[in-house]
Design a protein around this motif. Structure first.
Motif, PDB file in Angstrom:
ATOM      1  N   THR A 143      13.558 -32.076 -33.862  1.00 19.53           N
ATOM      2  CA  THR A 143      13.696 -32.131 -32.409  1.00 19.53           C
ATOM      3  C   THR A 143      14.340 -30.858 -31.882  1.00 19.53           C
ATOM      4  OG1 THR A 143      15.848 -33.232 -32.465  1.00 19.53           O
ATOM      5  CG2 THR A 143      13.898 -34.653 -32.486  1.00 19.53           C
ATOM      6  N   TRP A 144      14.292 -30.696 -30.565  1.00 14.55           N
ATOM      7  CA  TRP A 144      14.728 -29.461 -29.914  1.00 14.55           C
ATOM      8  C   TRP A 144      16.138 -29.015 -30.285  1.00 14.55           C
ATOM      9  CZ3 TRP A 144      13.143 -32.459 -25.098  1.00 14.55           C
ATOM     10  CH2 TRP A 144      11.756 -32.378 -24.902  1.00 14.55           C
ATOM     11  N   TYR A 145      17.053 -29.936 -30.473  1.00 15.78           N
ATOM     12  CA  TYR A 145      18.443 -29.556 -30.680  1.00 15.78           C
ATOM     13  C   TYR A 145      18.925 -29.720 -32.115  1.00 15.78           C
ATOM     14  CZ  TYR A 145      18.539 -29.054 -25.680  1.00 15.78           C
ATOM     15  OH  TYR A 145      18.267 -28.639 -24.399  1.00 15.78           O
ATOM     16  N   GLU A 146      18.044 -30.041 -33.030  1.00 20.59           N
ATOM     17  CA  GLU A 146      18.437 -30.110 -34.432  1.00 20.59           C
ATOM     18  C   GLU A 146      18.505 -28.694 -34.998  1.00 20.59           C
ATOM     19  OE1 GLU A 146      16.822 -34.425 -35.925  1.00 20.59           O
ATOM     20  OE2 GLU A 146      15.389 -32.778 -35.921  1.00 20.59           O
ATOM     21  N   THR A 147      19.582 -28.411 -35.671  1.00 19.75           N
ATOM     22  CA  THR A 147      19.714 -27.104 -36.322  1.00 19.75           C
ATOM     23  C   THR A 147      19.610 -27.222 -37.836  1.00 19.75           C
ATOM     24  OG1 THR A 147      22.118 -27.320 -36.254  1.00 19.75           O
ATOM     25  CG2 THR A 147      21.076 -26.109 -34.444  1.00 19.75           C
ATOM     26  N   THR A 148      19.715 -28.462 -38.336  1.00 18.26           N
ATOM     27  CA  THR A 148      19.448 -28.741 -39.743  1.00 18.26           C
ATOM     28  C   THR A 148      18.554 -29.973 -39.813  1.00 18.26           C
ATOM     29  OG1 THR A 148      21.443 -30.097 -39.960  1.00 18.26           O
ATOM     30  CG2 THR A 148      21.631 -27.790 -40.615  1.00 18.26           C
ATOM     31  N   CYS A 149      17.712 -30.015 -40.803  1.00 19.07           N
ATOM     32  CA  CYS A 149      16.789 -31.129 -40.975  1.00 19.07           C
ATOM     33  C   CYS A 149      17.542 -32.364 -41.464  1.00 19.07           C
ATOM     34  CB  CYS A 149      15.708 -30.741 -41.979  1.00 19.07           C
ATOM     35  SG  CYS A 149      14.532 -32.076 -42.330  1.00 19.07           S
ATOM     36  N   PRO A 150      17.399 -33.495 -40.780  1.00 20.33           N
ATOM     37  CA  PRO A 150      18.075 -34.719 -41.227  1.00 20.33           C
ATOM     38  C   PRO A 150      17.544 -35.241 -42.566  1.00 20.33           C
ATOM     39  CG  PRO A 150      17.261 -34.969 -38.979  1.00 20.33           C
ATOM     40  CD  PRO A 150      16.721 -33.687 -39.506  1.00 20.33           C
ATOM     41  N   ALA A 151      16.323 -34.856 -42.922  1.00 20.42           N
ATOM     42  CA  ALA A 151      15.743 -35.356 -44.163  1.00 20.42           C
ATOM     43  C   ALA A 151      16.182 -34.558 -45.387  1.00 20.42           C
ATOM     44  CB  ALA A 151      14.217 -35.345 -44.069  1.00 20.42           C
ATOM     45  N   CYS A 152      16.272 -33.210 -45.263  1.00 23.88           N
ATOM     46  CA  CYS A 152      16.555 -32.396 -46.450  1.00 23.88           C
ATOM     47  C   CYS A 152      17.721 -31.417 -46.255  1.00 23.88           C
ATOM     48  CB  CYS A 152      15.313 -31.632 -46.874  1.00 23.88           C
ATOM     49  SG  CYS A 152      14.854 -30.279 -45.777  1.00 23.88           S
ATOM     50  N   SER A 153      18.311 -31.401 -45.067  1.00 24.84           N
ATOM     51  CA  SER A 153      19.465 -30.548 -44.725  1.00 24.84           C
ATOM     52  C   SER A 153      19.157 -29.051 -44.676  1.00 24.84           C
ATOM     53  CB  SER A 153      20.637 -30.803 -45.675  1.00 24.84           C
ATOM     54  OG  SER A 153      21.030 -32.149 -45.601  1.00 24.84           O
ATOM     55  N   ALA A 154      17.890 -28.689 -44.685  1.00 27.33           N
ATOM     56  CA  ALA A 154      17.525 -27.275 -44.568  1.00 27.33           C
ATOM     57  C   ALA A 154      17.788 -26.793 -43.145  1.00 27.33           C
ATOM     58  CB  ALA A 154      16.059 -27.073 -44.920  1.00 27.33           C
ATOM     59  N   PRO A 155      18.097 -25.524 -42.958  1.00 32.87           N
ATOM     60  CA  PRO A 155      18.254 -24.990 -41.601  1.00 32.87           C
ATOM     61  C   PRO A 155      16.935 -25.069 -40.837  1.00 32.87           C
ATOM     62  CG  PRO A 155      18.998 -23.397 -43.245  1.00 32.87           C
ATOM     63  CD  PRO A 155      18.333 -24.526 -43.980  1.00 32.87           C
ATOM     64  N   VAL A 156      17.023 -25.401 -39.561  1.00 33.28           N
ATOM     65  CA  VAL A 156      15.850 -25.477 -38.688  1.00 33.28           C
ATOM     66  C   VAL A 156      15.974 -24.338 -37.682  1.00 33.28           C
ATOM     67  CG1 VAL A 156      14.562 -26.904 -37.058  1.00 33.28           C
ATOM     68  CG2 VAL A 156      15.730 -27.983 -38.980  1.00 33.28           C
ATOM     69  N   PRO A 157      15.212 -23.266 -37.865  1.00 35.40           N
ATOM     70  CA  PRO A 157      15.395 -22.080 -37.014  1.00 35.40           C
ATOM     71  C   PRO A 157      14.977 -22.247 -35.563  1.00 35.40           C
ATOM     72  CG  PRO A 157      13.565 -21.775 -38.553  1.00 35.40           C
ATOM     73  CD  PRO A 157      14.222 -23.079 -38.898  1.00 35.40           C
ATOM     74  N   ALA A 158      14.123 -23.226 -35.245  1.00 34.34           N
ATOM     75  CA  ALA A 158      13.622 -23.352 -33.875  1.00 34.34           C
ATOM     76  C   ALA A 158      14.599 -24.043 -32.932  1.00 34.34           C
ATOM     77  CB  ALA A 158      12.293 -24.117 -33.859  1.00 34.34           C
ATOM     78  N   GLY A 159      15.607 -24.728 -33.444  1.00 35.06           N
ATOM     79  CA  GLY A 159      16.495 -25.535 -32.612  1.00 35.06           C
ATOM     80  C   GLY A 159      17.246 -24.757 -31.545  1.00 35.06           C
ATOM     81  N   TYR A 160      17.420 -25.372 -30.389  1.00 33.82           N
ATOM     82  CA  TYR A 160      18.163 -24.780 -29.296  1.00 33.82           C
ATOM     83  C   TYR A 160      19.641 -25.132 -29.408  1.00 33.82           C
ATOM     84  CZ  TYR A 160      13.595 -24.311 -27.106  1.00 33.82           C
ATOM     85  OH  TYR A 160      12.299 -23.997 -26.834  1.00 33.82           O
ATOM     86  N   ARG A 161      20.486 -24.339 -28.821  1.00 29.88           N
ATOM     87  CA  ARG A 161      21.905 -24.678 -28.739  1.00 29.88           C
ATOM     88  C   ARG A 161      22.132 -25.496 -27.474  1.00 29.88           C
ATOM     89  NH1 ARG A 161      23.981 -18.969 -30.633  1.00 29.88           N
ATOM     90  NH2 ARG A 161      23.950 -19.417 -32.850  1.00 29.88           N
ATOM     91  N   ARG A 162      22.912 -26.539 -27.619  1.00 27.36           N
ATOM     92  CA  ARG A 162      23.246 -27.374 -26.453  1.00 27.36           C
ATOM     93  C   ARG A 162      24.163 -26.614 -25.512  1.00 27.36           C
ATOM     94  NH1 ARG A 162      21.574 -32.490 -26.644  1.00 27.36           N
ATOM     95  NH2 ARG A 162      21.139 -33.381 -28.657  1.00 27.36           N
ATOM     96  N   LEU A 163      24.041 -26.896 -24.232  1.00 23.37           N
ATOM     97  CA  LEU A 163      24.959 -26.327 -23.256  1.00 23.37           C
ATOM     98  C   LEU A 163      26.312 -26.986 -23.411  1.00 23.37           C
ATOM     99  CD1 LEU A 163      22.689 -26.274 -20.087  1.00 23.37           C
ATOM    100  CD2 LEU A 163      23.294 -24.343 -21.543  1.00 23.37           C
ATOM    101  N   GLN A 164      27.365 -26.242 -23.313  1.00 21.75           N
ATOM    102  CA  GLN A 164      28.711 -26.806 -23.459  1.00 21.75           C
ATOM    103  C   GLN A 164      29.193 -27.364 -22.142  1.00 21.75           C
ATOM    104  OE1 GLN A 164      29.936 -27.196 -26.388  1.00 21.75           O
ATOM    105  NE2 GLN A 164      28.375 -25.968 -27.364  1.00 21.75           N
TER     106      GLN A 164
END
Length: 151
Positions: A130-151
């Motif tokens: 999904t858009w805001y995932e930075t690591t894969c929930p299935a294998c914990s690999a980094p997900v380069p496409a993820g966006y950073r959430r606004l603080q």
């Protein structure tokens, strides 16, 4: 069988949406908790489907092109209108909608969706992310496409 198109009328890619992914996997309770919303009315099968989340049901960016007889905002000669330009400043995952619509114009919605499905797939295991995932929930690999959430 025809593949369901997951490009929203406004240029967003529904396949990267937490709500869409949670509907698909049957885990709306987790999405509701993450978004701090009730699960009722949250289910969504994508913008082009008959079941969209309550927040998107009356979306102007959905009704405008449909009302004008367009397949999406990409077909509109006024694209990008001021409303689209304004929308893309609201959240990080919306920043690309005008560029996405230009890509849909160039290669068509089906090819755009194939590109986006590859972009939002985990590079290690292939799971849709999904858009805001930075690591894969299935294998914990980094997900380069993820966006950073606004603080």
């Amino acid at each position: 069988m025809t593949e369901k198109r997951l490009d929203a009328y406004c240029g967003l890619y529904c396949g990267g949406c937490l709500i869409y992914q949670s509907t698909r996997t049957g885990n709306l309770a987790a999405a509701a908790a993450t978004l701090n919303r009730p699960a009722e009315g949250l289910a969504c099968d994508g913008c082009r489907s008959s079941r969209v989340t309550a927040a998107c049901r009356d979306c102007w960016y959905r009704s405008c092109p449909v009302g004008k007889g367009y397949g999406s905002c990409a077909d509109c000669p006024e694209m990008p209108c001021d409303s689209l330009k304004s929308l893309q400043t609201r959240m990080p995952h919306l920043i690309e909608i005008v560029g996405n619509l230009e890509r849909v114009r160039a290669i068509g919605g089906t090819s755009f969706c194939a590109e986006q499905a590859a972009r939002w797939a985990c590079p290690s295991c292939g799971r849709a992310t999904t858009w805001y995932e930075t690591t894969c929930p299935a294998c914990s690999a980094p997900v380069p496409a993820g966006y950073r959430r606004l603080q």
